[in-house]
Motif scaffolding. Structure first.
Motif, PDB file in Angstrom:
ATOM      1  N   MET A  66       0.815  -1.210   0.000  1.00  0.00           N
ATOM      2  CA  MET A  66       0.000   0.000   0.000  1.00  0.00           C
ATOM      3  C   MET A  66       0.852   1.264   0.000  1.00  0.00           C
ATOM      4  N   GLU A  67       2.158   1.099   0.170  1.00  0.00           N
ATOM      5  CA  GLU A  67       3.071   2.242   0.137  1.00  0.00           C
ATOM      6  C   GLU A  67       4.459   1.756  -0.239  1.00  0.00           C
ATOM      7  N   ALA A  68       5.261   2.674  -0.752  1.00  0.00           N
ATOM      8  CA  ALA A  68       6.608   2.314  -1.198  1.00  0.00           C
ATOM      9  C   ALA A  68       7.590   3.413  -0.820  1.00  0.00           C
ATOM     10  N   GLU A  69       8.790   3.003  -0.392  1.00  0.00           N
ATOM     11  CA  GLU A  69       9.876   3.947  -0.161  1.00  0.00           C
ATOM     12  C   GLU A  69      10.655   4.077  -1.463  1.00  0.00           C
ATOM     13  N   VAL A  70      10.690   5.292  -2.002  1.00  0.00           N
ATOM     14  CA  VAL A  70      11.276   5.498  -3.325  1.00  0.00           C
ATOM     15  C   VAL A  70      12.331   6.587  -3.258  1.00  0.00           C
ATOM     16  N   GLN A  71      13.538   6.277  -3.712  1.00  0.00           N
ATOM     17  CA  GLN A  71      14.570   7.296  -3.790  1.00  0.00           C
ATOM     18  C   GLN A  71      14.192   8.318  -4.851  1.00  0.00           C
ATOM     19  N   LEU A  72      14.569   9.580  -4.600  1.00  0.00           N
ATOM     20  CA  LEU A  72      14.155  10.661  -5.483  1.00  0.00           C
ATOM     21  C   LEU A  72      14.617  10.423  -6.926  1.00  0.00           C
ATOM     22  N   GLY A  73      15.790   9.843  -7.077  1.00  0.00           N
ATOM     23  CA  GLY A  73      16.293   9.564  -8.416  1.00  0.00           C
ATOM     24  C   GLY A  73      15.536   8.467  -9.132  1.00  0.00           C
ATOM     25  N   ASP A  74      14.704   7.710  -8.389  1.00  0.00           N
ATOM     26  CA  ASP A  74      13.914   6.633  -8.990  1.00  0.00           C
ATOM     27  C   ASP A  74      12.462   7.031  -9.224  1.00  0.00           C
ATOM     28  N   ILE A  75      12.144   8.298  -9.073  1.00  0.00           N
ATOM     29  CA  ILE A  75      10.824   8.807  -9.461  1.00  0.00           C
ATOM     30  C   ILE A  75      11.006   9.429 -10.837  1.00  0.00           C
ATOM     31  N   THR A  76      10.659   8.674 -11.856  1.00  0.00           N
ATOM     32  CA  THR A  76      11.008   9.039 -13.233  1.00  0.00           C
ATOM     33  C   THR A  76       9.768   9.124 -14.118  1.00  0.00           C
ATOM     34  N   SER A  77       9.979   9.683 -15.304  1.00  0.00           N
ATOM     35  CA  SER A  77       8.906   9.739 -16.290  1.00  0.00           C
ATOM     36  C   SER A  77       8.899   8.509 -17.187  1.00  0.00           C
ATOM     37  N   ASP A  78      10.081   7.871 -17.306  1.00  0.00           N
ATOM     38  CA  ASP A  78      10.194   6.754 -18.251  1.00  0.00           C
ATOM     39  C   ASP A  78      11.047   5.602 -17.736  1.00  0.00           C
ATOM     40  N   GLY A  79      11.374   5.601 -16.451  1.00  0.00           N
ATOM     41  CA  GLY A  79      12.228   4.544 -15.901  1.00  0.00           C
ATOM     42  C   GLY A  79      13.697   4.897 -15.885  1.00  0.00           C
ATOM     43  N   THR A  80      14.055   6.019 -16.526  1.00  0.00           N
ATOM     44  CA  THR A  80      15.474   6.417 -16.565  1.00  0.00           C
ATOM     45  C   THR A  80      15.694   7.872 -16.162  1.00  0.00           C
ATOM     46  N   LYS A  81      14.804   8.775 -16.560  1.00  0.00           N
ATOM     47  CA  LYS A  81      15.020  10.198 -16.346  1.00  0.00           C
ATOM     48  C   LYS A  81      14.244  10.684 -15.122  1.00  0.00           C
ATOM     49  N   PRO A  82      14.939  11.103 -14.047  1.00  0.00           N
ATOM     50  CA  PRO A  82      14.239  11.609 -12.865  1.00  0.00           C
ATOM     51  C   PRO A  82      13.415  12.845 -13.215  1.00  0.00           C
ATOM     52  N   ILE A  83      12.235  12.936 -12.647  1.00  0.00           N
ATOM     53  CA  ILE A  83      11.415  14.120 -12.901  1.00  0.00           C
ATOM     54  C   ILE A  83      11.938  15.332 -12.135  1.00  0.00           C
ATOM     55  N   ILE A  84      12.762  15.066 -11.114  1.00  0.00           N
ATOM     56  CA  ILE A  84      13.411  16.142 -10.360  1.00  0.00           C
ATOM     57  C   ILE A  84      14.918  16.036 -10.591  1.00  0.00           C
ATOM     58  N   PRO A  85      15.536  16.948 -11.340  1.00  0.00           N
ATOM     59  CA  PRO A  85      16.996  16.906 -11.521  1.00  0.00           C
ATOM     60  C   PRO A  85      17.710  17.381 -10.251  1.00  0.00           C
ATOM     61  N   THR A  86      18.980  17.090 -10.150  1.00  0.00           N
ATOM     62  CA  THR A  86      19.734  17.500  -8.951  1.00  0.00           C
ATOM     63  C   THR A  86      19.831  19.010  -8.836  1.00  0.00           C
ATOM     64  N   THR A  87      19.587  19.737  -9.921  1.00  0.00           N
ATOM     65  CA  THR A  87      19.648  21.202  -9.892  1.00  0.00           C
ATOM     66  C   THR A  87      18.352  21.831  -9.389  1.00  0.00           C
TER      67      THR A  87
END
Length: 488
Positions: free
Chosen positions: A428-449
């Motif tokens: 019912m819930e998941a712990e997700v690293q920010l770099g693994d919240i992506t639009s396509d499985g590779t590109k994070p929706i939040i860049p480090t900048t």
């Protein structure tokens, strides 16, 4: 030699060599009987000089000597074998606790057992080759007593534990004792050199610690100077991930190491605020030690009339009135900071949701059990519609900034352990690293900048400090307020 002090034969158990009524071992009590010395009713100046002059055998076995800690020196050639006998050298707190563990008068060992420094489970999890492999050279610096002592001898605290040719190998770490069976947490000897302890009796204590006054350059990228005995504490209690401030923008999604007390106390390693905003509390003599050990009474059940230092290490808010007005409401201040922290967390969550596209691809990193076995690995990618997300809130999966994503209904994640069959878990819930919240499985929706990464670092910095503002009130408020404003 103190007319105002106390001394009885029962004190000889710890303050002499070989005292044991149950054994004929040539110890102090047998020398006392043989030479005919009688315990005086109270201390008198000149008593010790008289013992040295008239009772030489008893004098030679008086006080705390090598054998008290290292065992009887009755082996032939003990000091001639040109090596250290490992059986006679131990940093276990049990060694110290045999004397410094007599509640209520000398209950420091029991106080230590109440503290986080005595956490064997954490030492095994973070600092052993079985659990960490070569990374024990990183975590073992502070999460093991043996690793810490090897680390501080290096002279460069920015490096991992070093071996013969660079970072220590698994075999070299094993030889240090960083194994499940031999690792020690932060024991008495981790902080105190038993051969240079100063004077532990009387108040204020003149006990020494291994690092005093100034730290070397820390893994967090700064030095703590003029902090007295607190230099020892700050050596480990810092964010350990290099400089993070206006001069060093984020290059990854790393979160500060949880033990962020040194950074907050010294006003270091925060974004969106001026650097080096040192707290007035850092200028108190001996900093951490004053509030956590000296001013805060030890647990009543492990102390005599609440005397001595507090080796449970948890500071009491009641001591604030020692320096401030007695009407200072420390809990009120902490409540205000806690509310600010929650406000920042809510702003971060709202900001992330607003950045999410209609569909996102994530990987779960929640430790879990399956078929009675524990697993701690990332899942395969999973695609979910934004409308199926109930809420998000800041989380720190495996040292990275991230979010706990809660779903409106159960979702199924697939995990593929090495050399095992894949398995699935409904969650019912998941712990997700920010770099693994992506639009396509590779590109994070939040860049480090993105500003969220700076605000996230600040969030976990203040949360990891744990004092809710007490260590550095103004700095803490400024960091939280600046982060909240930046996310508007």
């Amino acid at each position: 030699d103190d007319p105002n002090g106390h001394w009885g034969e029962q004190c000889a158990v710890c303050h002499t060599v070989g005292y044991s009524k149950a054994a004929t071992n040539g110890g102090w009590d047998e020398a006392m009987t043989a030479e005919g010395w009688k315990v005086p009713p109270h201390g008198d100046r000149g008593t010790w000089a008289s013992i040295v002059a008239k009772y030489p055998k008893m004098a030679s076995l008086s006080n705390i000597q090598c054998e008290n800690c290292h065992g009887p020196n009755n082996a032939s050639g003990l000091h001639d074998n040109k090596k250290i006998d490992i059986e006679r050298v131990s940093i276990k707190s049990d060694v110290c606790g045999s004397c410094h563990g007599e509640p209520p008068r000398h209950g420091r060992f029991q106080q230590w057992e109440e503290s986080g420094h005595a956490n064997f489970e954490l030492a095994i999890e973070e600092a052993t080759v079985e659990k960490r492999g070569p990374l024990a050279a990183h975590c073992g610096r502070c999460h093991s007593g043996q690793g810490f002592l090897a680390w501080i001898k290096q002279g460069d605290l920015t490096k991992l534990i070093q071996g013969k040719s660079g970072n220590a190998t698994v075999d070299e770490l094993r030889a240090l004792g960083l194994t499940r069976d031999t690792v020690q947490p932060q024991t008495c000897s981790t902080c105190h050199d038993p051969h240079d302890v100063g004077t532990a009796s009387g108040e204020p204590s003149k006990t020494k610690v291994r690092i005093m006054d100034n730290t070397l350059l820390l893994p967090a990228g700064f030095k703590a100077e003029i902090v007295g005995k607190g230099a020892l504490c700050i050596t480990c209690h810092n964010t350990r991930n290099g400089i993070h401030d206006i001069s060093a923008p984020p290059t990854s999604f790393s979160a500060p190491h949880t033990a962020a007390q040194g950074d907050v106390l010294m006003g270091e390693n925060a974004y969106l605020v001026p650097v080096e905003a040192r707290s007035p509390h850092s200028l108190i003599k001996d900093t951490c030690v004053t509030c956590h050990l000296n001013e805060t009474p030890p647990p009543a059940e492990y102390s005599f009339n609440l005397g001595g230092t507090n080796h449970a290490f948890k500071a009491s808010k009641d001591i604030c009135g020692s320096c401030h007005t007695k009407t200072l409401n420390a809990e009120g201040m902490q409540k205000n900071i806690e509310e600010k922290l929650h406000e920042l967390g809510a702003k971060m969550s709202k900001y992330l949701l607003n950045k999410m596209p209609a569909n996102i691809v994530i990987k779960d990193y929640t430790p879990h059990n399956f078929n009675n076995k524990f697993y701690d690995l990332k899942s395969d990618t999973f695609s979910i519609n934004k409308n199926d997300i109930a809420s998000v809130e800041p989380a720190e999966p495996h040292g990275q900034q991230g979010f706990l994503i809660k779903f409106k209904g159960a979702v199924t994640f697939t995990y593929k352990p090495a050399n095992e069959q894949p398995h699935t878990v409904n969650m019912m819930e998941a712990e997700v690293q920010l770099g693994d919240i992506t639009s396509d499985g590779t590109k994070p929706i939040i860049p480090t900048t993105d500003i969220l990464v700076k605000a996230g670092w600040n969030f976990f910095l203040i949360e990891g400090d744990g004092s809710m503002g007490v260590h550095n009130p103004q700095f803490t408020r400024d960091v939280l307020n600046a982060s909240i404003e930046a996310l508007k």
